[in-house]
Design a protein around this motif. Sequence first.
Motif, PDB file in Angstrom:
ATOM      1  N   ARG A 136       1.530  13.826   0.930  1.00 49.36           N
ATOM      2  CA  ARG A 136       1.236  12.388   1.093  1.00 49.36           C
ATOM      3  C   ARG A 136       2.339  11.551   0.445  1.00 49.36           C
ATOM      4  NH1 ARG A 136      -3.204   9.303   2.383  1.00 49.36           N
ATOM      5  NH2 ARG A 136      -3.573   7.478   1.104  1.00 49.36           N
ATOM      6  N   LEU A 137       2.771  11.963  -0.729  1.00 51.68           N
ATOM      7  CA  LEU A 137       3.838  11.274  -1.452  1.00 51.68           C
ATOM      8  C   LEU A 137       5.127  11.260  -0.631  1.00 51.68           C
ATOM      9  CD1 LEU A 137       5.063  10.083  -4.098  1.00 51.68           C
ATOM     10  CD2 LEU A 137       5.533  12.440  -4.747  1.00 51.68           C
ATOM     11  N   ALA A 143       4.893   8.992   2.442  1.00 49.75           N
ATOM     12  CA  ALA A 143       4.933   7.568   2.086  1.00 49.75           C
ATOM     13  C   ALA A 143       6.361   7.123   1.788  1.00 49.75           C
ATOM     14  CB  ALA A 143       4.016   7.293   0.889  1.00 49.75           C
ATOM     15  N   THR A 178       1.513   6.743  -6.934  1.00 56.30           N
ATOM     16  CA  THR A 178       0.303   7.317  -7.515  1.00 56.30           C
ATOM     17  C   THR A 178      -0.222   8.561  -6.802  1.00 56.30           C
ATOM     18  OG1 THR A 178      -1.139   5.904  -6.187  1.00 56.30           O
ATOM     19  CG2 THR A 178      -0.439   5.044  -8.341  1.00 56.30           C
ATOM     20  N   ALA A 179       0.366   8.936  -5.669  1.00 56.04           N
ATOM     21  CA  ALA A 179      -0.170  10.064  -4.895  1.00 56.04           C
ATOM     22  C   ALA A 179      -0.093  11.366  -5.690  1.00 56.04           C
ATOM     23  CB  ALA A 179       0.589  10.205  -3.578  1.00 56.04           C
ATOM     24  N   LYS A 180      -1.194  12.096  -5.705  1.00 52.29           N
ATOM     25  CA  LYS A 180      -1.236  13.396  -6.368  1.00 52.29           C
ATOM     26  C   LYS A 180      -0.773  14.494  -5.411  1.00 52.29           C
ATOM     27  CE  LYS A 180      -3.479  11.966 -10.132  1.00 52.29           C
ATOM     28  NZ  LYS A 180      -2.864  10.657 -10.292  1.00 52.29           N
ATOM     29  N   ASP A 181      -1.018  14.285  -4.114  1.00 55.87           N
ATOM     30  CA  ASP A 181      -0.652  15.262  -3.094  1.00 55.87           C
ATOM     31  C   ASP A 181       0.825  15.099  -2.728  1.00 55.87           C
ATOM     32  OD1 ASP A 181      -0.410  16.901  -0.925  1.00 55.87           O
ATOM     33  OD2 ASP A 181      -1.816  15.816   0.354  1.00 55.87           O
ATOM     34  N   ARG A 211       0.841  -1.205   0.000  1.00 51.66           N
ATOM     35  CA  ARG A 211       0.000   0.000   0.000  1.00 51.66           C
ATOM     36  C   ARG A 211       0.879   1.260   0.000  1.00 51.66           C
ATOM     37  NH1 ARG A 211      -4.588   1.386   4.550  1.00 51.66           N
ATOM     38  NH2 ARG A 211      -5.230   3.376   3.669  1.00 51.66           N
ATOM     39  N   LEU A 236      -0.598   9.843   6.939  1.00 49.17           N
ATOM     40  CA  LEU A 236      -0.133  10.294   5.629  1.00 49.17           C
ATOM     41  C   LEU A 236      -0.868  11.534   5.139  1.00 49.17           C
ATOM     42  CD1 LEU A 236       0.229   6.923   3.703  1.00 49.17           C
ATOM     43  CD2 LEU A 236       2.034   8.287   4.742  1.00 49.17           C
ATOM     44  N   ASP A 237      -2.065  11.757   5.642  1.00 50.65           N
ATOM     45  CA  ASP A 237      -2.899  12.847   5.147  1.00 50.65           C
ATOM     46  C   ASP A 237      -2.519  14.166   5.798  1.00 50.65           C
ATOM     47  OD1 ASP A 237      -4.398  11.182   3.484  1.00 50.65           O
ATOM     48  OD2 ASP A 237      -5.648  10.569   5.174  1.00 50.65           O
ATOM     49  N   ILE A 288       1.007   4.115  -2.928  1.00 47.26           N
ATOM     50  CA  ILE A 288       0.827   5.539  -2.631  1.00 47.26           C
ATOM     51  C   ILE A 288       2.022   6.337  -3.154  1.00 47.26           C
ATOM     52  CG2 ILE A 288       0.729   7.252  -0.765  1.00 47.26           C
ATOM     53  CD1 ILE A 288      -0.871   5.082   0.841  1.00 47.26           C
ATOM     54  N   SER A 289       3.231   5.794  -2.976  1.00 45.19           N
ATOM     55  CA  SER A 289       4.432   6.529  -3.408  1.00 45.19           C
ATOM     56  C   SER A 289       4.506   6.658  -4.930  1.00 45.19           C
ATOM     57  CB  SER A 289       5.699   5.863  -2.871  1.00 45.19           C
ATOM     58  OG  SER A 289       5.950   4.649  -3.531  1.00 45.19           O
TER      59      SER A 289
END
Length: 92
Positions: free
Chosen positions: A34-35, A38, A28-31, A21, A79-80, A25-26
Amino acid sequence: MVVGRRPSVFVRPVSMEEGRRLQRISRTAKDPVRLRRAIVLLMSAQGQPVKDITSLMRVGEDYVRDVIHAFNERGFDALDPKWSGGRPQDDR
């Protein structure tokens, strides 16, 4: 007074599913927050010490330690980002 080295901080052991997971996230994260978080957690889970993570990610030691501690306490909620967009609400 003798100033000692700060103890090493690592993320808690992550399961295979949690590792997958974090990798997802690393990638596909747009933010960007968050990237970055991760990636810090993935590096820690792979055994990278805080010093190495800070030099590779160009972030401060306190940031890395805060991210790791938050994940150890709250899991993926850490992460958020905490802020919300826009101007603060008026207290009228």
